[in-house]
Design an enzyme around this catalytic site. Structure first.
Site, PDB file in Angstrom:
ATOM      1  N   CYS A 280      11.829  -4.651   5.706  1.00 33.36           N
ATOM      2  CA  CYS A 280      13.356  -3.693   5.239  1.00 33.36           C
ATOM      3  C   CYS A 280      13.904  -2.867   6.891  1.00 33.36           C
ATOM      4  O   CYS A 280      14.808  -2.855   6.273  1.00 33.36           O
ATOM      5  CB  CYS A 280      12.687  -2.125   4.746  1.00 33.36           C
ATOM      6  SG  CYS A 280      12.187  -2.866   2.945  1.00 33.36           S
TER       7      CYS A 280
ATOM      8  N   HIS B  99      16.422   3.895   6.374  1.00 29.03           N
ATOM      9  CA  HIS B  99      15.802   2.869   5.350  1.00 29.03           C
ATOM     10  C   HIS B  99      15.878   3.503   3.491  1.00 29.03           C
ATOM     11  O   HIS B  99      14.980   4.943   3.790  1.00 29.03           O
ATOM     12  CB  HIS B  99      14.644   2.090   5.774  1.00 29.03           C
ATOM     13  CG  HIS B  99      14.185   1.555   4.242  1.00 29.03           C
ATOM     14  ND1 HIS B  99      15.103   0.604   3.212  1.00 29.03           N
ATOM     15  CD2 HIS B  99      12.869   0.614   3.771  1.00 29.03           C
ATOM     16  CE1 HIS B  99      14.390  -0.252   2.459  1.00 29.03           C
ATOM     17  NE2 HIS B  99      12.594   0.105   2.521  1.00 29.03           N
TER      18      HIS B  99
ATOM     19  N   ASN C 217      15.419   0.443  -3.700  1.00 25.19           N
ATOM     20  CA  ASN C 217      15.079   0.218  -2.400  1.00 25.19           C
ATOM     21  C   ASN C 217      15.492  -1.008  -2.453  1.00 25.19           C
ATOM     22  O   ASN C 217      15.124  -2.246  -2.705  1.00 25.19           O
ATOM     23  CB  ASN C 217      12.834   0.078  -2.012  1.00 25.19           C
ATOM     24  CG  ASN C 217      12.908  -0.464  -0.754  1.00 25.19           C
ATOM     25  OD1 ASN C 217      13.679  -1.205  -0.171  1.00 25.19           O
ATOM     26  ND2 ASN C 217      12.154  -0.483  -0.373  1.00 25.19           N
TER      27      ASN C 217
HETATM   28  N1  ACO Z   1       5.180   4.722 -14.788  1.00 29.78           N
HETATM   29  C1  ACO Z   1       4.589   6.112 -14.062  1.00 29.78           C
HETATM   30  N2  ACO Z   1       3.335   5.677 -13.901  1.00 29.78           N
HETATM   31  C2  ACO Z   1       3.203   4.819 -12.759  1.00 29.78           C
HETATM   32  C3  ACO Z   1       3.895   4.196 -12.471  1.00 29.78           C
HETATM   33  C4  ACO Z   1       5.552   4.324 -12.917  1.00 29.78           C
HETATM   34  N3  ACO Z   1       6.056   3.480 -12.178  1.00 29.78           N
HETATM   35  N4  ACO Z   1       3.562   3.995 -10.825  1.00 29.78           N
HETATM   36  C5  ACO Z   1       2.147   4.504 -10.903  1.00 29.78           C
HETATM   37  N5  ACO Z   1       1.848   5.064 -11.997  1.00 29.78           N
HETATM   38  C6  ACO Z   1       0.711   6.071 -11.955  1.00 29.78           C
HETATM   39  C7  ACO Z   1      -0.313   5.219 -11.330  1.00 29.78           C
HETATM   40  O1  ACO Z   1      -0.776   4.432 -12.379  1.00 29.78           O
HETATM   41  C8  ACO Z   1      -1.242   6.572 -11.034  1.00 29.78           C
HETATM   42  O2  ACO Z   1      -1.726   6.890 -12.069  1.00 29.78           O
HETATM   43  P1  ACO Z   1      -3.387   7.544 -12.344  1.00 29.78           P
HETATM   44  O3  ACO Z   1      -3.188   9.015 -11.453  1.00 29.78           O
HETATM   45  O4  ACO Z   1      -3.685   7.753 -13.692  1.00 29.78           O
HETATM   46  O5  ACO Z   1      -4.330   6.417 -11.420  1.00 29.78           O
HETATM   47  C9  ACO Z   1      -0.125   7.993 -10.699  1.00 29.78           C
HETATM   48  O6  ACO Z   1       0.971   6.919 -11.088  1.00 29.78           O
HETATM   49  C10 ACO Z   1      -0.249   8.269  -9.419  1.00 29.78           C
HETATM   50  O7  ACO Z   1       0.187   6.661  -8.704  1.00 29.78           O
HETATM   51  P2  ACO Z   1      -0.106   6.645  -6.744  1.00 29.78           P
HETATM   52  O8  ACO Z   1       0.091   4.896  -6.699  1.00 29.78           O
HETATM   53  O9  ACO Z   1      -0.632   7.764  -6.726  1.00 29.78           O
HETATM   54  O10 ACO Z   1       1.454   7.582  -7.264  1.00 29.78           O
HETATM   55  P3  ACO Z   1       2.181   8.110  -5.596  1.00 29.78           P
HETATM   56  O11 ACO Z   1       2.688   9.342  -5.323  1.00 29.78           O
HETATM   57  O12 ACO Z   1       1.696   7.375  -4.304  1.00 29.78           O
HETATM   58  O13 ACO Z   1       3.483   7.036  -5.579  1.00 29.78           O
HETATM   59  C11 ACO Z   1       5.024   5.340  -4.580  1.00 29.78           C
HETATM   60  C12 ACO Z   1       3.590   5.649  -5.581  1.00 29.78           C
HETATM   61  C13 ACO Z   1       5.810   5.500  -4.795  1.00 29.78           C
HETATM   62  C14 ACO Z   1       4.776   3.567  -5.001  1.00 29.78           C
HETATM   63  C15 ACO Z   1       4.440   5.732  -2.920  1.00 29.78           C
HETATM   64  O14 ACO Z   1       3.223   4.882  -2.955  1.00 29.78           O
HETATM   65  C16 ACO Z   1       5.173   5.000  -1.743  1.00 29.78           C
HETATM   66  O15 ACO Z   1       6.312   5.278  -2.372  1.00 29.78           O
HETATM   67  N6  ACO Z   1       4.795   3.956  -1.126  1.00 29.78           N
HETATM   68  C17 ACO Z   1       5.899   3.561  -0.187  1.00 29.78           C
HETATM   69  C18 ACO Z   1       6.239   2.491  -1.109  1.00 29.78           C
HETATM   70  C19 ACO Z   1       7.768   1.927  -0.350  1.00 29.78           C
HETATM   71  O16 ACO Z   1       7.973   2.235   0.850  1.00 29.78           O
HETATM   72  N7  ACO Z   1       7.616   0.077  -0.446  1.00 29.78           N
HETATM   73  C20 ACO Z   1       8.623  -0.361   0.112  1.00 29.78           C
HETATM   74  C21 ACO Z   1       8.806  -0.690   1.815  1.00 29.78           C
HETATM   75  S1  ACO Z   1       9.975  -1.409   2.673  1.00 29.78           S
HETATM   76  C22 ACO Z   1       9.813  -3.063   2.127  1.00 29.78           C
HETATM   77  O17 ACO Z   1       9.501  -3.344   3.545  1.00 29.78           O
HETATM   78  C23 ACO Z   1       9.520  -3.574   0.892  1.00 29.78           C
END
Ligand code: ACO
Length: 325
Positions: A113, A252, A282
């Site tokens: 990204c 980003h 994203n």
């Molecule tokens: N819908 C419903 N529930 C979900 C979903 C979903 N889409 N996805 C995960 N959950 C659940 C999980 O199973 C978990 O449930 P549990 O507590 O029963 O186990 C709960 O939600 C919490 O999951 P987490 O992974 O801890 O959620 P978090 O608050 O960390 O958010 C997220 C996840 C949004 C992916 C976050 O970690 C994030 O934004 N990370 C960075 C991602 C990013 O920016 N990636 C791109 C980088 S750039 C590139 O080069 C492509």
């Protein structure tokens, strides 16, 4: 002499998938996606539309805005994590052919990204040190093709699109691309990577398999907040600008919560930060030029405005740029 972003434009594919529509296919909700990411929808490319097609549409419109001919383009750089062909040829070469830009050299940049910021830095350095006068810098992604649509932890995050900038070397000084910081931490490579089909064994034919995104969301989240903070501090130190000097910060668009956490750290008011993640999700290397293009269309970028671009992504990579518009 300066290297100016002379025009910016974007292409967003017509198919729009709302959170509700996604929630009808996988186990998620609009409320979860919005509250955890700020995303409300994403656009995906129709079958048969490649990353190069989106790049070409954005580039044509940027060239029109810049009022320069394709024959005046010396370099084409495409930042992408989703090239038409994994490995080779470069998507930039396909773009060159589709645009008929036969006088231009063409290559891709792989920096996740952060790719658009890396490509901007490379293009502006090339224009400063060579005889070239104009460059096309494109961020383009067809992430829907490498998304595992059964994995709710990643399927909700990504979208497709392209943004293109025409860069020109001008005699005036003090405007354009003023400063860059680029960085990487390869120890986090496996926190966000494309799961590869097994490598073919010598003399055996390998059935083609589709590579898909694998992400350690928590690790990437922590890296993102930390790297945005560090890179902004380093950029302010390097340039001696203060945050108050900037008209806009354009991050980003990965997750609104990441941006809010970094803004809180610096007490940056959110109205100085441009976000359009709600509509596009994203789009990786396309996200910053998509944001710039929307700002330009809306008349939010005024000549001489000081702006900061900040990015992070797979690699893991990070980077920032200071531009006087
Ligand atoms: N819908 C419903 N529930 C979900 C979903 C979903 N889409 N996805 C995960 N959950 C659940 C999980 O199973 C978990 O449930 P549990 O507590 O029963 O186990 C709960 O939600 C919490 O999951 P987490 O992974 O801890 O959620 P978090 O608050 O960390 O958010 C997220 C996840 C949004 C992916 C976050 O970690 C994030 O934004 N990370 C960075 C991602 C990013 O920016 N990636 C791109 C980088 S750039 C590139 O080069 C492509």
């Amino acid at each position: 002499m300066s290297v100016l972003i002379r025009a910016i434009s974007a292409y967003v594919p017509p198919i729009r998938i709302s959170n509700e529509e996604l929630a009808s296919r996988i186990d998620t909700t609009d409320e979860w996606i919005r509250s955890h990411t700020g995303i409300g929808a994403r656009h995906i490319a129709p079958d048969g539309v490649q990353t190069s097609d989106m790049a070409v549409s954005a580039a044509k419109s940027a060239l029109e805005k810049a009022k320069i001919s394709i024959h005046e383009i010396d370099y084409i750089i495409v930042a992408t994590a989703t090239p038409d062909y994994f490995g080779f040829p470069a998507t930039a070469c396909i773009v060159q052919d589709k645009l008929g830009a036969y006088g231009a050299s063409a290559f891709d940049v792989t920096a996740g990204c952060t790719g658009f910021i890396y490509a901007l830095n490379i293009a502006s350095s090339m224009l400063e040190t060579s005889h070239g006068r104009n460059a096309l810098v494109i961020g383009a992604e067809g992430l829907s093709r490498i998304t595992d649509w059964n994995d709710r932890s990643t399927a909700v995050l990504f979208g497709d699109g392209a943004g293109a900038a025409v860069l020109s070397r001008i005699d005036e000084t003090g405007r354009g691309c003023l400063s860059f910081i680029l960085g990487a931490d390869g120890s986090g490579a496996k926190d966000l990577y494309l799961v590869q089909p097994e490598r073919a064994k010598a003399f055996e034919r390998q059935p083609p398999l589709v590579p898909v995104i694998s992400m350690n969301g928590k690790k990437v989240y922590d890296f993102a907040v930390k790297s945005i903070t560090v890179v902004i501090e380093r950029l302010l130190h390097k340039t001696a600008y203060r945050l108050e000097d900037f008209a806009w910060i354009i991050p980003h668009q990965a997750n609104a919560r990441i941006v809010q956490a970094a803004a809180k750290r610096f007490s940056i008011p959110m109205d100085k930060i441009f976000l359009n993640i709600e509509e596009y999700a994203n789009t990786s290397a396309a996200s910053i030029p998509l944001a710039l293009s929307e700002m330009d269309e809306k008349g939010l970028l005024k000549p001489n405005d000081l702006i900061m671009l900040v990015g992070f992504g797979a690699g893991l990579t990070y980077g920032a740029a200071v531009i006087r518009w």
